[in-house]
Design a protein around this motif. Structure first.
Motif, PDB file in Angstrom:
ATOM      1  N   VAL A  97       0.834  -1.202   0.000  1.00 24.55           N
ATOM      2  CA  VAL A  97       0.000   0.000   0.000  1.00 24.55           C
ATOM      3  C   VAL A  97       0.870   1.253   0.000  1.00 24.55           C
ATOM      4  O   VAL A  97       0.615   2.201  -0.767  1.00 24.55           O
ATOM      5  N   VAL A  98       1.901   1.277   0.854  1.00 25.36           N
ATOM      6  CA  VAL A  98       2.797   2.440   0.894  1.00 25.36           C
ATOM      7  C   VAL A  98       3.504   2.600  -0.446  1.00 25.36           C
ATOM      8  O   VAL A  98       3.622   3.715  -0.978  1.00 25.36           O
ATOM      9  N   SER A 100       2.431   1.633  -3.362  1.00 23.74           N
ATOM     10  CA  SER A 100       1.455   2.104  -4.343  1.00 23.74           C
ATOM     11  C   SER A 100       1.184   3.593  -4.181  1.00 23.74           C
ATOM     12  O   SER A 100       1.012   4.312  -5.172  1.00 23.74           O
ATOM     13  N   THR A 101       1.139   4.053  -2.940  1.00 26.48           N
ATOM     14  CA  THR A 101       0.894   5.475  -2.686  1.00 26.48           C
ATOM     15  C   THR A 101       2.023   6.328  -3.239  1.00 26.48           C
ATOM     16  O   THR A 101       1.792   7.364  -3.868  1.00 26.48           O
ATOM     17  N   GLY A 104       2.094   6.087  -7.014  1.00 32.13           N
ATOM     18  CA  GLY A 104       1.001   6.869  -7.574  1.00 32.13           C
ATOM     19  C   GLY A 104       1.394   8.301  -7.840  1.00 32.13           C
ATOM     20  O   GLY A 104       0.853   8.952  -8.739  1.00 32.13           O
ATOM     21  N   SER A 142      -4.789  -1.570  -4.006  1.00 33.08           N
ATOM     22  CA  SER A 142      -4.003  -0.387  -3.641  1.00 33.08           C
ATOM     23  C   SER A 142      -3.460   0.352  -4.860  1.00 33.08           C
ATOM     24  O   SER A 142      -3.181   1.556  -4.779  1.00 33.08           O
ATOM     25  N   ILE A 145      -4.890   3.779  -6.098  1.00 30.63           N
ATOM     26  CA  ILE A 145      -4.561   5.063  -5.464  1.00 30.63           C
ATOM     27  C   ILE A 145      -3.923   6.003  -6.480  1.00 30.63           C
ATOM     28  O   ILE A 145      -4.040   7.228  -6.384  1.00 30.63           O
ATOM     29  N   LEU A 149      -3.874  10.394  -6.755  1.00 29.72           N
ATOM     30  CA  LEU A 149      -2.740  11.246  -6.416  1.00 29.72           C
ATOM     31  C   LEU A 149      -2.099  11.844  -7.663  1.00 29.72           C
ATOM     32  O   LEU A 149      -2.035  11.189  -8.709  1.00 29.72           O
ATOM     33  N   SER A 152      -2.290  12.202 -11.572  1.00 27.01           N
ATOM     34  CA  SER A 152      -3.329  11.253 -11.974  1.00 27.01           C
ATOM     35  C   SER A 152      -3.807  11.503 -13.405  1.00 27.01           C
ATOM     36  O   SER A 152      -4.308  12.586 -13.725  1.00 27.01           O
ATOM     37  N   GLY A 177      -6.842  10.453  -1.407  1.00 25.28           N
ATOM     38  CA  GLY A 177      -5.842   9.441  -1.719  1.00 25.28           C
ATOM     39  C   GLY A 177      -5.165   8.912  -0.467  1.00 25.28           C
ATOM     40  O   GLY A 177      -4.966   7.697  -0.310  1.00 25.28           O
ATOM     41  N   LEU A 178      -4.828   9.817   0.457  1.00 23.59           N
ATOM     42  CA  LEU A 178      -4.190   9.393   1.711  1.00 23.59           C
ATOM     43  C   LEU A 178      -5.178   8.646   2.607  1.00 23.59           C
ATOM     44  O   LEU A 178      -4.792   7.711   3.316  1.00 23.59           O
ATOM     45  N   ALA A 181      -5.302   5.186   1.256  1.00 24.42           N
ATOM     46  CA  ALA A 181      -4.093   4.449   1.630  1.00 24.42           C
ATOM     47  C   ALA A 181      -4.127   4.052   3.107  1.00 24.42           C
ATOM     48  O   ALA A 181      -3.821   2.906   3.455  1.00 24.42           O
TER      49      ALA A 181
END
Length: 419
Positions: A97-98, A100-101, A104, A142, A145, A149, A152, A177-178, A181
């Motif tokens: 997930v982190v 992907s964030t 992103g 994930s 995301i 962000l 995008s 987005g956050l 996440a």
């Protein structure tokens, strides 16, 4: 004319024709069937959208993401995420997930993110003892995301159909987005705790954390860099996209030192292919839009919604149900371009802020990316993990819960999107 177009479009989709070609053929057939519009107009309508200056941002953002994701950047991001959250319950899922964030904020594309991160993280999670279906589910969910962000691609497309500021959309999308996440990290945590998933045993040593943070910093700064340039009015979105490419070249050449002619060539090829697909859908959607506007379909739908449903919250719910359904069958860019003009007309009629509407549209359609039967990131995750689609779907329910919660908050708490 619209009915002919819809019948032809769904018939072509049933025959497994790519969406872009299906849109061009169905809309062109409808225009020819009517017989009152010159054939040259079809060519003009296909050509006009490609002349939009803001759309130049799309290939440059894709290129900058390809340049940064093709080298050592991915390894450093994974190391940074592992140091931060790997020791917690469900830590390796949280690493996805982190990652992907952060990705992103580099790629802007959920599909590119699922492919790049999934290839690294799904095999890693399998080796550490995580269920392959769970690893695929985390990657599939994930990766969307990236649809929120900066930079995008879906938000850029919504800006082109609504004339809303790209900078305003990018800024407003950061909080949702956050939230997405954070919610998915909680889902990984509780899943890992309840099912006793393995954790990384090595503690986050301060010196090592500082080392990996230093090497991941160029990627962490890129979305901040984009937002600052846009919000300060220093550069237009198109100019920022060009600056992002220069930034990616400098970082890859001087910091990571992994820039080669082969990597540049591969990034350019990927950019051309991806841009070609997106631009085909954009030009085809212009033709579809002409058919809809000619028969006043957006206006008629907006009038019907306000007269029959009345309450804005009911209208918003109706739009949500339509988007969730369409998102299960169409890819995100095509769905944004098809539904965007209709929902902008409805939103303007009932007084919904278009920035809020843009985020609701992107979250809605992003959920479709990991929803059967045609979920793109769902298929990518399952293919990399080498498991069945059904087994991945069983692991997705916590991530659906998080996504729908964030979606409802974006729909009915406007302060979260227009702050």
């Amino acid at each position: 004319m619209t009915l002919v177009m819809l019948i032809a479009f769904f018939a072509l989709l049933a025959l497994s024709m790519p969406v872009g070609y299906a849109l061009v053929i169905s809309a062109g057939s409808a225009i020819l069937w009517q017989g009152t519009i010159p054939l040259v107009l079809v060519v003009v309508k296909l050509f006009q959208p490609s002349q939009s200056f803001p759309l130049l941002a799309i290939p440059f953002f894709i290129l900058s993401g390809s340049l940064m994701m093709s080298g050592k950047l991915g390894e450093h991001l994974v190391q940074f995420a592992a140091r931060m959250v790997g020791r917690f319950h469900g830590g390796m899922g949280q690493v996805s997930v982190v990652g992907s964030t952060i990705f992103g904020g580099v790629s802007g594309s959920a599909v590119a993110e699922a492919s790049a991160l999934g290839a690294m993280l799904i095999p890693w999670q399998k080796r550490e003892g995580y269920p392959p279906a769970f690893a695929a589910a985390v990657t599939a969910s994930s990766s969307v995301i990236a649809g929120l962000l900066p930079p995008s691609i879906p938000l850029i497309l919504f800006s082109t159909v609504s004339n809303v500021s790209i900078a305003a959309l990018f800024t407003a999308a950061i909080l949702p987005g956050l939230m997405l996440a954070g919610g998915m990290m909680l889902a990984c945590y509780f899943s890992g705790r309840l099912r006793n998933f393995p954790r990384l045993s090595e503690p986050a040593v301060r010196q090592k954390l500082g080392y990996v943070l230093l090497h991941a910093m160029p990627a962490l700064l890129m979305p901040i860099f984009i937002i600052v340039l846009l919000r300060a009015g220093i550069a237009t979105p198109t100019e920022v996209s060009v600056i992002a490419v220069a930034y990616a070249l400098v970082v890859s050449a001087t910091i990571y030192r992994d820039l080669t002619f082969a990597s540049i060539y591969a990034a350019l090829i990927n950019t051309v292919i991806t841009t070609g697909i997106v631009m085909l859908v954009i030009t085809a959607s212009s033709l579809v839009g002409h058919v809809l506007v000619t028969e006043r379909i957006p206006t008629l739908i907006a009038t019907w919604a306000t007269e029959v449903l009345g309450a804005p919250w009911l209208i918003m719910m109706m739009m949500t149900m339509i988007m969730l359904t369409v998102g299960m069958f169409l890819d995100l860019p095509a769905a944004v371009l098809l539904l965007g003009p209709i929902f902008v007309a409805i939103g303007t009629t009932i007084g919904i802020d278009l920035v809020q509407l843009g985020l609701v549209v992107c979250i809605n359609l992003s959920i479709g990316l990991f929803t059967p039967p045609v979920g793109t990131t769902l298929f990518i995750g399952a293919a990399i993990a080498k498991v069945s689609i059904g087994s991945v779907i069983k692991e997705l329910w916590p991530f659906y819960l998080v996504s729908f919660t964030v979606l409802l908050l974006m729909m009915y708490v406007p302060a979260l999107t227009i702050y």
